[in-house]
Design a protein around this motif. Structure first.
Motif, mmCIF file in Angstrom:
data_model
loop_
_atom_site.group_PDB
_atom_site.id
_atom_site.type_symbol
_atom_site.label_atom_id
_atom_site.label_comp_id
_atom_site.label_asym_id
_atom_site.label_seq_id
_atom_site.Cartn_x
_atom_site.Cartn_y
_atom_site.Cartn_z
ATOM 1 N N PRO A 102 -36.384 -27.713 -29.849
ATOM 2 C CA PRO A 102 -34.952 -27.282 -29.836
ATOM 3 C C PRO A 102 -34.530 -26.120 -30.923
ATOM 4 C CG PRO A 102 -34.872 -29.612 -29.907
ATOM 5 C CD PRO A 102 -36.434 -29.352 -29.980
ATOM 6 N N GLU A 103 -35.267 -26.184 -31.705
ATOM 7 C CA GLU A 103 -35.331 -25.047 -32.788
ATOM 8 C C GLU A 103 -35.762 -23.644 -32.190
ATOM 9 O OE1 GLU A 103 -35.660 -28.831 -35.164
ATOM 10 O OE2 GLU A 103 -36.910 -27.944 -33.614
ATOM 11 N N GLN A 104 -36.881 -23.632 -31.299
ATOM 12 C CA GLN A 104 -37.732 -22.565 -30.802
ATOM 13 C C GLN A 104 -36.766 -22.042 -29.674
ATOM 14 O OE1 GLN A 104 -40.439 -20.887 -32.006
ATOM 15 N NE2 GLN A 104 -39.542 -19.407 -30.681
ATOM 16 N N LEU A 105 -36.306 -23.016 -29.022
ATOM 17 C CA LEU A 105 -35.394 -22.554 -27.792
ATOM 18 C C LEU A 105 -34.032 -21.738 -28.525
ATOM 19 C CD1 LEU A 105 -35.714 -25.613 -25.600
ATOM 20 C CD2 LEU A 105 -36.227 -23.332 -24.779
ATOM 21 N N HIS A 106 -33.427 -22.425 -29.418
ATOM 22 C CA HIS A 106 -32.270 -21.839 -30.083
ATOM 23 C C HIS A 106 -32.670 -20.343 -30.495
ATOM 24 C CE1 HIS A 106 -29.218 -20.915 -33.219
ATOM 25 N NE2 HIS A 106 -28.543 -22.119 -32.622
ATOM 26 N N THR A 107 -33.659 -20.241 -31.295
ATOM 27 C CA THR A 107 -34.067 -18.808 -31.694
ATOM 28 C C THR A 107 -34.523 -18.063 -30.544
ATOM 29 O OG1 THR A 107 -35.303 -19.830 -33.648
ATOM 30 C CG2 THR A 107 -35.844 -17.559 -33.038
ATOM 31 N N TYR A 108 -35.061 -18.346 -29.473
ATOM 32 C CA TYR A 108 -35.414 -17.631 -28.501
ATOM 33 C C TYR A 108 -34.236 -16.947 -27.605
ATOM 34 C CZ TYR A 108 -38.039 -16.081 -24.177
ATOM 35 O OH TYR A 108 -38.500 -15.022 -23.032
ATOM 36 N N LEU A 109 -33.387 -18.050 -27.387
ATOM 37 C CA LEU A 109 -32.169 -17.863 -26.389
ATOM 38 C C LEU A 109 -30.987 -17.058 -27.221
ATOM 39 C CD1 LEU A 109 -32.224 -20.913 -24.302
ATOM 40 C CD2 LEU A 109 -32.905 -18.781 -23.740
ATOM 41 N N SER A 110 -30.983 -17.104 -28.600
ATOM 42 C CA SER A 110 -29.990 -16.570 -29.403
ATOM 43 C C SER A 110 -30.016 -15.049 -29.571
ATOM 44 C CB SER A 110 -29.759 -17.229 -30.540
ATOM 45 O OG SER A 110 -30.885 -16.971 -31.509
ATOM 46 N N GLN A 111 -30.830 -14.302 -28.988
ATOM 47 C CA GLN A 111 -31.386 -13.035 -29.067
ATOM 48 C C GLN A 111 -31.924 -12.444 -27.748
ATOM 49 O OE1 GLN A 111 -34.541 -12.408 -31.895
ATOM 50 N NE2 GLN A 111 -34.946 -14.240 -31.728
ATOM 51 N N PRO A 112 -32.019 -11.102 -27.595
ATOM 52 C CA PRO A 112 -32.345 -10.507 -26.399
ATOM 53 C C PRO A 112 -33.951 -11.124 -26.292
ATOM 54 C CG PRO A 112 -31.317 -9.016 -27.774
ATOM 55 C CD PRO A 112 -31.295 -10.122 -28.635
ATOM 56 N N ALA A 113 -34.394 -11.438 -25.272
ATOM 57 C CA ALA A 113 -35.943 -12.066 -25.146
ATOM 58 C C ALA A 113 -36.883 -10.914 -25.424
ATOM 59 C CB ALA A 113 -35.806 -12.441 -23.345
ATOM 60 N N LYS A 114 -36.432 -9.640 -25.135
ATOM 61 C CA LYS A 114 -37.566 -8.563 -25.704
ATOM 62 C C LYS A 114 -37.672 -8.490 -27.047
ATOM 63 C CE LYS A 114 -37.680 -6.713 -21.308
ATOM 64 N NZ LYS A 114 -39.147 -7.300 -20.473
ATOM 65 N N LYS A 115 -36.630 -9.004 -27.813
ATOM 66 C CA LYS A 115 -36.754 -8.947 -29.418
ATOM 67 C C LYS A 115 -37.661 -10.388 -29.804
ATOM 68 C CE LYS A 115 -34.194 -8.800 -33.156
ATOM 69 N NZ LYS A 115 -32.840 -8.903 -34.114
ATOM 70 N N ALA A 116 -37.214 -11.355 -29.099
ATOM 71 C CA ALA A 116 -37.960 -12.844 -29.392
ATOM 72 C C ALA A 116 -39.080 -12.749 -29.024
ATOM 73 C CB ALA A 116 -36.892 -13.715 -28.794
#
Length: 115
Positions: free
Chosen positions: A73-87
């Protein structure tokens, strides 16, 4: 994992039913929730707890195959809360990120039900 620990995770804060609507508006164009059904993106069935780049039959970018994440859940939160190209620079996912905290929590709760 204990129930009290699960309750502290970001996905536990959301409403899975509302998250299904967020999924439909934010994710469904590219992702399916049915097991083994890939679209432009891989199936999100069983996403929580899965290793990144591991859905059979989907051709991932090298960036995602090689990152070595587990979709917590934490990794998904980080990934989806910003542009994918940045994540994950080099990913082929085209997503600008979900900046509405409630919608993100709801989406994560919904994704956690897909198993």
């Amino acid at each position: 994992m204990t129930g009290s620990l699960l309750a502290s995770l970001p996905a536990a804060a959301g409403d899975a039913k509302a998250g299904q609507d967020v999924f439909k508006s934010e994710c469904a164009e590219c992702h399916a929730v049915a097991e083994g059904r890939n679209k432009k993106g891989p199936s999100l069935f069983g996403i929580v707890g899965r290793k990144s780049g591991s859905v059979a039959g989907y051709e991932y970018s090298d960036a995602l195959k090689n990152i070595g994440w587990t979709w917590t859940p934490e990794q998904l939160h980080t990934y989806l809360s910003q542009p994918a190209k940045k994540a994950n620079p080099g990913t082929k996912m085209k997503y600008d990120g979900l900046d509405n905290a409630k919608d993100l929590d709801d989406l994560l709760s919904y994704l956690a039900t897909l198993h």
